[in-house]
Write a protein that holds these residues in place. Structure first.
Motif, mmCIF file in Angstrom:
data_model
loop_
_atom_site.group_PDB
_atom_site.id
_atom_site.type_symbol
_atom_site.label_atom_id
_atom_site.label_comp_id
_atom_site.label_asym_id
_atom_site.label_seq_id
_atom_site.Cartn_x
_atom_site.Cartn_y
_atom_site.Cartn_z
ATOM 1 N N ALA A 1 -8.377 12.132 -16.275
ATOM 2 C CA ALA A 1 -9.461 12.834 -16.970
ATOM 3 C C ALA A 1 -9.258 14.343 -16.953
ATOM 4 N N ILE A 2 -8.834 14.899 -15.829
ATOM 5 C CA ILE A 2 -8.635 16.347 -15.774
ATOM 6 C C ILE A 2 -7.475 16.760 -16.673
ATOM 7 N N SER A 3 -6.477 15.894 -16.814
ATOM 8 C CA SER A 3 -5.367 16.178 -17.732
ATOM 9 C C SER A 3 -5.861 16.205 -19.172
ATOM 10 N N TYR A 4 -6.687 15.246 -19.540
ATOM 11 C CA TYR A 4 -7.252 15.253 -20.890
ATOM 12 C C TYR A 4 -8.213 16.424 -21.085
ATOM 13 N N HIS A 5 -8.907 16.821 -20.033
ATOM 14 C CA HIS A 5 -9.795 17.984 -20.117
ATOM 15 C C HIS A 5 -9.039 19.210 -20.611
ATOM 16 N N TYR A 6 -7.883 19.456 -20.029
ATOM 17 C CA TYR A 6 -7.110 20.628 -20.454
ATOM 18 C C TYR A 6 -6.477 20.418 -21.827
ATOM 19 N N LEU A 7 -6.008 19.219 -22.104
ATOM 20 C CA LEU A 7 -5.384 18.974 -23.406
ATOM 21 C C LEU A 7 -6.340 19.232 -24.559
ATOM 22 N N VAL A 8 -7.580 18.737 -24.468
ATOM 23 C CA VAL A 8 -8.496 18.918 -25.602
ATOM 24 C C VAL A 8 -8.911 20.374 -25.742
ATOM 25 N N GLU A 9 -8.976 21.107 -24.631
ATOM 26 C CA GLU A 9 -9.341 22.518 -24.734
ATOM 27 C C GLU A 9 -8.225 23.354 -25.328
ATOM 28 N N GLU B 1 0.818 -1.213 0.000
ATOM 29 C CA GLU B 1 0.000 0.000 0.000
ATOM 30 C C GLU B 1 0.851 1.263 0.000
ATOM 31 N N ASP B 2 1.995 1.238 0.680
ATOM 32 C CA ASP B 2 2.854 2.424 0.704
ATOM 33 C C ASP B 2 3.331 2.785 -0.700
ATOM 34 N N GLU B 3 3.731 1.766 -1.474
ATOM 35 C CA GLU B 3 4.163 2.035 -2.842
ATOM 36 C C GLU B 3 3.014 2.560 -3.691
ATOM 37 N N LEU B 4 1.822 2.047 -3.446
ATOM 38 C CA LEU B 4 0.656 2.550 -4.165
ATOM 39 C C LEU B 4 0.437 4.030 -3.860
ATOM 40 N N MET B 5 0.561 4.407 -2.594
ATOM 41 C CA MET B 5 0.384 5.814 -2.225
ATOM 42 C C MET B 5 1.464 6.686 -2.859
ATOM 43 N N MET B 6 2.667 6.161 -2.952
ATOM 44 C CA MET B 6 3.735 6.898 -3.634
ATOM 45 C C MET B 6 3.363 7.141 -5.098
ATOM 46 N N GLY B 7 2.876 6.091 -5.745
ATOM 47 C CA GLY B 7 2.482 6.236 -7.146
ATOM 48 C C GLY B 7 1.335 7.200 -7.319
ATOM 49 N N LEU B 8 0.354 7.154 -6.417
ATOM 50 C CA LEU B 8 -0.785 8.065 -6.493
ATOM 51 C C LEU B 8 -0.347 9.506 -6.259
ATOM 52 N N LEU B 9 0.555 9.701 -5.309
ATOM 53 C CA LEU B 9 1.092 11.045 -5.079
ATOM 54 C C LEU B 9 1.811 11.568 -6.321
ATOM 55 N N GLY B 10 2.501 10.649 -7.011
ATOM 56 C CA GLY B 10 3.155 11.050 -8.254
ATOM 57 C C GLY B 10 2.173 11.536 -9.295
ATOM 58 N N CYS B 11 0.998 10.912 -9.336
ATOM 59 C CA CYS B 11 -0.045 11.350 -10.271
ATOM 60 C C CYS B 11 -0.517 12.759 -9.916
ATOM 61 N N TYR B 12 -0.816 12.988 -8.646
ATOM 62 C CA TYR B 12 -1.251 14.326 -8.225
ATOM 63 C C TYR B 12 -0.171 15.366 -8.482
ATOM 64 N N LYS B 13 1.062 15.024 -8.153
ATOM 65 C CA LYS B 13 2.164 15.974 -8.290
ATOM 66 C C LYS B 13 2.352 16.409 -9.734
ATOM 67 N N GLY B 14 1.949 15.559 -10.669
ATOM 68 C CA GLY B 14 2.089 15.919 -12.075
ATOM 69 C C GLY B 14 1.320 17.167 -12.461
ATOM 70 N N LEU B 15 0.290 17.521 -11.702
ATOM 71 C CA LEU B 15 -0.495 18.722 -12.006
ATOM 72 C C LEU B 15 0.170 20.004 -11.516
ATOM 73 N N ASN B 16 1.200 19.885 -10.698
ATOM 74 C CA ASN B 16 1.847 21.062 -10.106
ATOM 75 C C ASN B 16 2.997 21.581 -10.957
ATOM 76 N N PHE B 17 2.788 21.734 -12.240
ATOM 77 C CA PHE B 17 3.889 22.204 -13.079
ATOM 78 C C PHE B 17 3.801 23.705 -13.326
ATOM 79 N N GLU B 18 4.878 24.251 -13.861
ATOM 80 C CA GLU B 18 4.966 25.685 -14.140
ATOM 81 C C GLU B 18 5.197 25.909 -15.624
ATOM 82 N N ALA B 19 4.443 26.834 -16.206
ATOM 83 C CA ALA B 19 4.647 27.183 -17.609
ATOM 84 C C ALA B 19 5.695 28.272 -17.757
#
Length: 557
Positions: free
Chosen positions: A145-153, A42-60
């Protein structure tokens, strides 16, 4: 994710999880950790899930979370530096634009992380609590899904990748926007069935909830003109018990981060991940660099307290143009005569000294905001996402950035119903809730309006309410007004005075200065161009076209 103990495992998790994610172009969209080793517990799963969330914290652009700077590509913001984001704003961008590549790359990397988790989580079925297992799947589907939401727009048709790709599988064409939107809506609907309605207090707004999934579903449907789906999803969110924050300004400060109005936000924590938004938005006297600034047209779009635009209201005084105005003007923007971080803000060229209220008694200091060569070019600043708590460390802010809040959901509901032709009382109620929060208290919209009148009202409300939150680009595109508002002069204030008379304000809240007697004295910041045959979409990054031969470029790039 959230500001609790689990956030502190992010750095270690990312070293493990992202170590093989560098070569995203060749392994489209992303390679990942060995499927032979993840996930074993479960700990590794949480690490992977955190990695997914962290992907949204980027800077343009360095130091700016992407939602904060995205509005510089629209009519309501401008970036002072000669940067790739500003090139998009003035129409000089091409398919080699670095910021456009960042959006494409970061969203697809995030999708890749989600796909990896979804492809490998089955190893844990029966070995971890079923609630954790199925909720993790739903959270990953939400982030994807939220990542694809922004990509298609941003790009229109995009490749729809729903599993980890090998090199041989990476050359795939674009799917139609409609098919991708169908996928997004289905993913969010199914995720909403599993996700909890809320989390413990130490996990506020940083994890996907039922409300977040339905809210993004409502927005996605609205953008794709699926009015019935948008209204229904928004109505479901409304039924979940969210409420508007009484203090509008508080929403964009530390004290507002736990507000029940915020549905989903990007999370920041010192020592883990921070941003420099306050430094780039605030005044020179307050220690900032005044880099992203609103134009005169953003100031003039706000109504007077009687609910009339400045070209129609008897309350508007050209000599005191900020008086008797919608309170959201002063809560969203920093205007001359107001106070920011304890300093009087004044951008009249003649104001060489101003008050510093941080001393007792107040003292007069040199006015850098009028004399500094790189003070605000327009005479105004954005106040949202600035908090005096960050003043002494304004490049290291941990202030969260909202991606969707309840006020937007109310406006989504109203707009969807208006476009569907269902002009019932609920439309007025939704709009008037936003206008009527106690710190705003603008006059209610009275019944009896036509569809065109209500369309105008809700479009202007979105501009007043959501400025500097990264939503304007999608609005001016889907309303097909980008070619009108993005071409021509980008104007700042008259350097040593105010407009002699109000401009004409159109049905979308856009000022026209052709009738202003002293228009020629306004500061010309930039001349912009917008090609309606090209600029309603961003180009697919050129490196992607060269790498993936099955991709077709958007028109005229």
């Amino acid at each position: 994710m959230y500001k609790g103990k689990i956030y502190h495992i992010i750095l270690g998790a990312f070293v493990l999880f992202l170590s093989s994610c560098d070569d995203y172009l060749e392994k489209y969209p992303l390679d990942g950790p060995s499927s032979a080793s993840f996930y074993s517990n479960e700990d590794e799963l949480m690490m992977g899930l955190l990695g997914c969330y962290k992907g949204l914290n980027f800077e343009a652009k360095s130091g700016r979370p992407w939602p904060v700077i995205l509005d510089v590509t629209t009519d309501i913001n401008w970036n002072r530096s000669n940067h790739q984001m500003q090139h998009i704003g003035n129409g000089s961008h091409d398919s080699d634009n670095g910021s456009i590549l960042i959006f494409w790359r970061e969203f697809y990397q995030t999708i890749g992380r989600c796909n990896f988790l979804l492809d490998n989580i089955g190893k844990l079925e029966g070995n971890i609590p079923s609630e954790v297992y199925f909720q993790s799947i739903a959270e990953a589907r939400f982030i994807r899904a939220i990542s694809y939401h922004y990509l298609v727009e941003l790009f229109g048709d995009v490749p729809l990748v729903t599993k980890t790709q090998t090199l041989d599988e990476s050359i795939i064409p674009r799917s139609s926007k409609r098919d991708v939107v169908d996928f997004i809506l289905n993913e969010l609907s199914e995720a909403a069935e599993v996700l909890p309605s809320e989390y413990p207090a130490d996990q506020y707004h940083g994890r996907a909830t039922k409300g977040a999934a339905l809210a993004i579903k409502a927005r996605t449907a609205l953008y794709d003109e699926r009015w019935g789906i948008a209204a229904e999803a928004a109505e479901e969110v409304i039924s979940l018990g969210y409420s508007l924050n009484d203090d509008f300004a508080e929403l964009f400060t530390y004290s507002g981060q736990t507000s029940n109005e915020i549905i989903f936000s990007l999370q920041y924590l010192k020592g883990i991940i921070t941003h420099a938004t306050p430094n780039y938005l605030t005044s020179r006297l307050a220690g900032g660099v005044s880099n992203e600034v609103p134009p005169q047209s953003m100031v003039d779009t706000y109504e007077c307290l009687d609910g009339l635009s400045i070209d129609k209201s008897p309350l508007y005084d050209p000599e005191n143009p900020f008086d008797n105005r919608d309170p959201r003007l002063g809560m969203t923007l920093v205007v001359p005569g107001s106070v920011l971080f304890g300093y009087q803000f004044e951008t009249n060229d003649d104001s060489v000294k101003v008050w510093n209220y941080n001393t007792s008694p107040p003292t007069r200091v040199k006015n850098l905001d009028a004399t500094h060569a790189y003070a605000t070019y327009t005479g105004y600043l954005y106040r949202k996402y600035t908090d005096i708590k960050d003043m002494l460390d304004d490049t290291n802010s941990e202030l969260n950035i909202s991606l969707i809040r309840f006020a937007e959901v109310l406006l989504i509901y109203a707009e969807a119903k208006i476009e569907e032709g269902e002009l019932d009382e609920s439309v007025y109620s939704a709009i008037n809730q936003v206008r009527g929060r106690s710190s705003v208290s603008m006059p209610p919209i009275l019944p009896g309006k036509t569809q065109a009148e209500l369309r105008s009202i809700v479009r202007k409300e979105r501009k007043y309410e959501l400025a500097n939150e990264g939503l304007r680009l999608m609005d001016i595109r889907r309303w097909k007004i980008a070619e009108d508002v993005m071409s021509g002069e980008f104007l700042g204030r008259i350097p040593n005075g105010y407009l002699s008379n109000p401009p004409h304000i159109d049905e979308n809240g856009t000022p026209d200065y052709s009738n202003v007697l002293n228009k020629d004295e306004m500061r010309l910041v930039e001349i912009r161009s917008f090609d309606p045959d090209r600029d309603y979409l961003w180009p697919i990054p050129n490196i992607e076209i060269l790498t993936n031969k099955s991709l077709e470029q958007n028109p005229k790039y």
